[in-house]
Design a protein around this motif. Sequence first.
Motif, short mmCIF file in Angstrom:
data_model
loop_
_atom_site.label_atom_id
_atom_site.label_comp_id
_atom_site.label_asym_id
_atom_site.label_seq_id
_atom_site.Cartn_x
_atom_site.Cartn_y
_atom_site.Cartn_z
N HIS A 75 0.84 -1.21 0.00
CA HIS A 75 0.00 0.00 0.00
C HIS A 75 0.86 1.25 0.00
CE1 HIS A 75 -3.16 -2.82 0.65
NE2 HIS A 75 -2.93 -3.01 1.97
N GLY A 76 2.03 1.19 -0.63
CA GLY A 76 2.91 2.35 -0.75
C GLY A 76 3.79 2.58 0.44
N LEU A 77 3.69 1.76 1.49
CA LEU A 77 4.47 1.95 2.70
C LEU A 77 5.54 0.87 2.79
CD1 LEU A 77 1.58 2.72 5.22
CD2 LEU A 77 3.09 4.34 4.03
N PRO A 78 6.76 1.27 3.21
CA PRO A 78 7.83 0.26 3.31
C PRO A 78 7.54 -0.71 4.45
CG PRO A 78 8.58 2.35 4.18
CD PRO A 78 7.24 2.63 3.57
N LEU A 79 8.02 -1.95 4.28
CA LEU A 79 7.87 -2.97 5.32
C LEU A 79 9.03 -2.90 6.29
CD1 LEU A 79 6.69 -6.05 3.21
CD2 LEU A 79 5.31 -4.36 4.45
N PRO A 80 8.77 -3.19 7.58
CA PRO A 80 9.85 -3.10 8.58
C PRO A 80 10.82 -4.28 8.45
CG PRO A 80 7.85 -3.96 9.60
CD PRO A 80 7.47 -3.58 8.19
N ASP A 81 11.96 -4.12 9.15
CA ASP A 81 12.94 -5.20 9.20
C ASP A 81 12.41 -6.31 10.11
OD1 ASP A 81 14.60 -3.80 7.57
OD2 ASP A 81 15.71 -2.87 9.22
N PRO A 82 12.89 -7.53 9.93
CA PRO A 82 12.40 -8.64 10.76
C PRO A 82 12.89 -8.53 12.20
CG PRO A 82 14.18 -9.39 9.36
CD PRO A 82 13.86 -7.98 8.92
N VAL A 83 12.05 -9.02 13.14
CA VAL A 83 12.37 -9.05 14.56
C VAL A 83 12.25 -10.48 15.02
CG1 VAL A 83 11.75 -8.24 16.86
CG2 VAL A 83 11.53 -6.70 14.90
N ALA A 130 10.58 -7.46 6.01
CA ALA A 130 11.38 -7.74 4.82
C ALA A 130 12.84 -7.47 5.12
CB ALA A 130 10.90 -6.90 3.64
N GLU A 131 13.68 -8.21 4.46
CA GLU A 131 15.12 -8.02 4.57
C GLU A 131 15.73 -8.37 3.23
OE1 GLU A 131 18.92 -9.32 7.35
OE2 GLU A 131 17.09 -10.52 7.38
N GLY A 132 16.24 -7.32 2.53
CA GLY A 132 16.82 -7.54 1.22
C GLY A 132 15.77 -8.11 0.28
N PRO A 133 16.08 -9.17 -0.44
CA PRO A 133 15.09 -9.76 -1.37
C PRO A 133 14.08 -10.64 -0.65
CG PRO A 133 17.10 -11.01 -1.48
CD PRO A 133 17.39 -9.87 -0.54
N LEU A 134 14.15 -10.83 0.68
CA LEU A 134 13.32 -11.78 1.41
C LEU A 134 12.15 -11.07 2.05
CD1 LEU A 134 16.10 -13.88 3.18
CD2 LEU A 134 14.91 -14.39 1.05
N LEU A 135 10.94 -11.71 1.92
CA LEU A 135 9.74 -11.23 2.55
C LEU A 135 9.33 -12.27 3.58
CD1 LEU A 135 7.31 -9.25 2.71
CD2 LEU A 135 6.17 -10.72 1.01
N TYR A 136 9.20 -11.85 4.87
CA TYR A 136 8.85 -12.75 5.95
C TYR A 136 7.43 -12.46 6.42
CZ TYR A 136 13.91 -13.42 6.26
OH TYR A 136 15.22 -13.68 5.98
N ILE A 137 6.60 -13.50 6.55
CA ILE A 137 5.25 -13.37 7.12
C ILE A 137 5.12 -14.46 8.16
CG2 ILE A 137 2.77 -13.38 6.67
CD1 ILE A 137 3.35 -12.54 3.85
N ARG A 138 4.84 -14.11 9.42
CA ARG A 138 4.72 -15.05 10.53
C ARG A 138 3.26 -15.13 10.95
NH1 ARG A 138 9.01 -15.94 8.89
NH2 ARG A 138 11.03 -15.89 9.97
N ASP A 156 -1.59 -7.29 -2.23
CA ASP A 156 -0.46 -7.10 -3.14
C ASP A 156 0.75 -6.64 -2.36
OD1 ASP A 156 -1.76 -7.76 -5.55
OD2 ASP A 156 -2.76 -5.80 -5.55
N TYR A 157 1.91 -7.19 -2.70
CA TYR A 157 3.20 -6.79 -2.15
C TYR A 157 4.10 -6.44 -3.33
CZ TYR A 157 1.68 -8.66 2.35
OH TYR A 157 0.99 -8.88 3.51
N GLU A 158 4.93 -5.35 -3.16
CA GLU A 158 5.75 -4.83 -4.27
C GLU A 158 7.20 -4.76 -3.83
OE1 GLU A 158 5.94 -0.53 -6.13
OE2 GLU A 158 4.16 -1.61 -6.89
N LEU A 159 8.11 -5.20 -4.76
CA LEU A 159 9.54 -5.15 -4.50
C LEU A 159 10.21 -4.41 -5.64
CD1 LEU A 159 12.21 -5.99 -3.10
CD2 LEU A 159 12.11 -8.12 -4.45
N GLU A 160 11.07 -3.37 -5.27
CA GLU A 160 11.84 -2.63 -6.26
C GLU A 160 13.32 -2.94 -6.05
OE1 GLU A 160 11.39 1.75 -7.85
OE2 GLU A 160 12.63 1.75 -6.03
N ALA A 161 13.99 -3.47 -7.16
CA ALA A 161 15.43 -3.78 -7.12
C ALA A 161 16.15 -2.76 -8.00
CB ALA A 161 15.67 -5.20 -7.62
N THR A 162 17.24 -2.06 -7.46
CA THR A 162 17.87 -0.93 -8.15
C THR A 162 19.39 -1.09 -8.15
OG1 THR A 162 16.10 0.47 -7.31
CG2 THR A 162 18.02 1.58 -8.23
#
Length: 1246
Positions: free
Chosen positions: A673-681, A706-714, A723-729
């Motif tokens: 939804h346009g907002l960045p995901l936090p780092d994993p804890v 999320a961490e780098g290319p990895l998306l974590y859902i617990r 929908d989840y979006e990843l931008e690689a630059t």
Amino acid sequence: MQVVKILLLGTFCLLTYGGENQLASGQQRQHFRNQPEDQHVVEGAVALIKCEVGNQKGRVQWAKDGFVLGFNRTIPGYPRYEMVGDGINGEHHLKIHNTTLHDDADYQCQVGPADGHDPLRATGHLTVLLAPTSIELLGRGREEVIEVNEGEEITLECQVEDAKPVAMVRWYKNNEEIHLDSRVDVEKESSQRRRHTLVSKVTLRLTPADDGSHYACHAEHPALSQPIAASVKISVLYPPGPPMITGYTAGETIRAGEERTLSCRSRGGNPLGRVVWYRNNEIIDTTDRPIGAESVNEYKFIVDSADNGAVFTCEVRNKLTEKPLLASVKLEVQFPPDKVVVSGPTQSRVGENVTLTCVVENSNPPAEVSWVVDGQPRPEATTRRERAGPGGWHTVSRLELSVPAVDRDMMFTCHATNQALGETKVDTYMLSVLRPPLPPVLHGYSEGSGIRVGSQQRITCVSRGGNPPAHLQWYRDGQKIPSRKHSIDDVSSAEIEIVAEPQDNGAQYRCEAHNSAASSPVSVSTTLVVFFPPETVKISQSPRRLSAGSQAILTCESGPSNPAATITWFRGDYRMAGRLQETSSSLNGGTRVTNVLALNLTAADDGLTYSCQAKNTALQKDVTQSVTLHVNYAPTFLSEPPDVVDVVVGESEELNLTARANPGPVIYTWTRHGLPLPDPVIDDSWRDTYAQHPDMGGAGGSRVSAEGPLLYIRGVTVDDAGDYELEATNQEGATVAKVYLNVQYPPTIKYTSEMVTVSEGQDAHLECAADGNPLTEAMMAWRRDDYDFTKTEQIFGGKKATLTVLRANRNDTGVFTCEVNNSIGKVATANITLVVKTKPVVERSQLLDRAAAEKGKRGELRCLAEGAPDVSFSWKRDGLLLSNGARPDKYENETVRTGLVSWASTFYIRNVHEDDYGRYECIAENELGASTFTVRFIKPTRPDPPLSLKVVNTTHDTVTLAWKPGFDGGKTQYFRLRYRTKDSTSYQYLDVYEAGVSIYTVTDLSLNTEYYFSIMSYNDRGDSEYRGEFVRATTRSQPLLGDRELLLNQVLGGRGDLPKLIIIVVAIVGTMIVILNIALVICLIRRKRGKRRDDGSDQASSKSTTNTMYAPSSYNDTVVGETLSSISEKSRESYTQEDSVVDYEDGPQYFPSGHAPPAHLLPAHFLPGRLVPGQVFLYDQYDLLYGCVSPRVLEIRIGAKPHLFDLPRAGDSLVARKKTTRRKRESGGDRRGHAGSEAAGSKYQY
């Protein structure tokens, strides 16, 4: 006169009355019924002389030649004699064993006088026959061969000795009896007493016809079973017949080389004549042989010229011939010439005169000579003849001519022909004519054809027609080169061998031929074409720096090649299309080729290797050069990002979308939804959240990071779907990936129809609405055991399933289950009841058509029916309604619903009297109709036999049987089982003492044995018949093993190869662990006892109960102790009040399962949740637990009271024990076993 009458009268009286006194013992005199007769017996045989006396009164004895032998029937002094027969009946036969000549005598049977009976005498003569002891032809040996000359006389004397009487002799020739006038027989006295010898003499004059004859004399005698004989064979000697020659006729002409057989035969002669062949008075063959009555010698030979005029003589003789017998033939033989020889000069020039001579040796008749020169006849020769050897001729012919102009050698042929035989012999002579060679020809290489570089090429130069043969010389580009030379007749050859090199391409090779007859040499030449591949290839790249989206040019240049190389581009194994740029000539006639490849670069080209292959297609040889591209590009994902990711609710998901780029590094940014995901804890609190709401996720939401290319859902929840979006630059640009997270969750049923009631023949509609993700038509199903769904229609739509039962009838009444299963979580089910309205139908069973009760007791009549809507019952007798409540003190009607559409009525008759017995009518009715059933109410009687005896389980030593009780006769009935082995006729008996039990286990049976079972029932009024004699069961061949036994067998049996050291170590460690456990238990018990002393008796009692319920069992280290405590605390009171004898044992029993129990351990008629006594329930790794009310709780109903037991561990069983008194019957021996609650003192099993 008066005196005479008185005397006559006195005489008559004397005779009459006096005789009557002497025969007082009988009216008949003694007499012979069978008298001795004359007879013959062979020496050594048994003689029986018969004597039978009728009405015997006197004593009987035998006399031999007047010498009496006495009255004793054993005849003492004569061991071979005895009297045989029934002496009382007058049989006194004389039996003589092993008769000899001394027994030849008169034998008299003598009967003495007695009581007025006169003596009797009868005599018979016994003649003993003696067979001849021998037969012989005097002076002749046995089977002797007698040789005599033709016409000579011989005498044969046949002597047969020591016979009684004298033997009879017959003469035979070749087994046919003969009667000769010359025969003379002379009888002689033998040296042995009473024996005779016969000599029979015959005289014979012999002829050749008697040769080989057998003469024999045969002696015949009554003492012989067959004649005895003596014989001789006659051999008459006489000379052979004259010889006869076959195989050649005088004056016959034969050809040399033929195979001819001359046969000489001589007939007759004893011995047969010897036949010998002579050629010109020299012995050539002595190998004669007999054929029947002939002697034959066949001489086989190949006729040759030396046999012309030869005399062949046959000679025959034997020992009776004074001069040999002879026969001769003289041969006439025709033969061709022995040889033909032509002679003359060896070589000549054209125009010279030459003379040739042909000599023909030894021919009969003389040979005719003709000449052929180079295939043409030449008749001008001169010929003369001369006598030669034995009957042959020599012929000499001379031919003179001038050598013509020819380009070849001349061939002269002399033909010598024997006209009589039609055979010709030939000799050929070659005259060498000198001439120059023809131009040479090349072989092994075709002008213009290419040869491979490095290969060997042979080229042969051949020159013909030269005389003498031509001399050949090879040249390469004008320079002499060596060669291998050969010459055969007028053909000369020279061969060179070339190892092809690139510089041979275009070189000229020439061959020259000449000889002494040629004025100048002649030659032939060829130019070589050599194929060679490129040795190098070179790739160049433009531009130097490559980027994705731009174009790169790769240029490939090949080295010299013949023919020109073909250039091919490859990317890995994939072939690429290049473009030919130019070709140019090079050294040794080779060609250089240049080819370019244009590439539109992408990120995929980075690190790829492109190869240029230059290939000489004629040689199938190539050379390759490669180049690896380094292309800069924006990030590209290693794998294609999925559009949708399916995750089950409550589970975790980890999505890896790693990208590659050149140059690095790659920067990743995850957003939702346009907002960045936090780092994993690192936190597991999501587990507790999910545990509260396992179906729909935690109430507080999930942790997404999320961490780098990895998306974590617990702990995924339905709220995490989206929908989840990843931008690689990187410095070349950015790449975006979008992923939809699809959260799947278990099904739930939201709505079902209420109870559906329809009339018979109408369609019934059942609905079931559900929710779940995913949820498709295939995931929703309708279930009902043993129901035919082919008469229904099923519709699915909008997550709702509709079942339509078409034209419903009474059989469709029942419970339908709507089942939803999307393989996530538990299967969702809901029951919908369908009731089809039908008039009542009464159950007509032989168990219900009778009821019995004693006078003064209460009678119970039962009636069962099915129908809808509700069914009501009424009872009548003789048309009078009894269930209307008019006499509540006498009759009572009780109706209960037993099922969905099942009803039961019990009609009670109180204080039964005699007139209460009879027929009662049950009427079951509802708004749709009624149905009736008649019940006979009778006095108590003996029970009916049980029904449907069957085997429900077998082990190695037990068989469990089940049956259906029959009519009990109005009294409590019990059951008696009998059984026997297949091979036995005697039964063993077992009584089932507990009323109402219909299952029983027979114990203490033998391994792997077939048994026959039958059953009867009995009550106080008598016994029923036995039923089920043909019910059979075979015990198992070995006991079933549990987990521990299986493990022990594997270790000690299947692992027999374990080292002894390992086994010893394991045993020591195990022993130490056991000792340590014992010590810990002792310490724990002491601590508990000390604590009890400190806390007081009430508190100690309470804690003791707690410890008992949760302390480990001493049998299996589980909490099984709690089980028995539960039984003791919850059910001891109710049971001990019923029967003071019954109690439960203190300790539990452990029965490991190890495997899922076989299906036959749990019969289908056992209801889950209710325990039939004797049933075993196992809880193991297959979750095979019958009567399970929750994953780890077992419900057992003992009587009407339910008990819940916690199952401590998979694989355990629950066992309780119950003790009762034991009852015996003496009618069938010891009856033992257990049925349900083990009435015979065995264990309960649950």
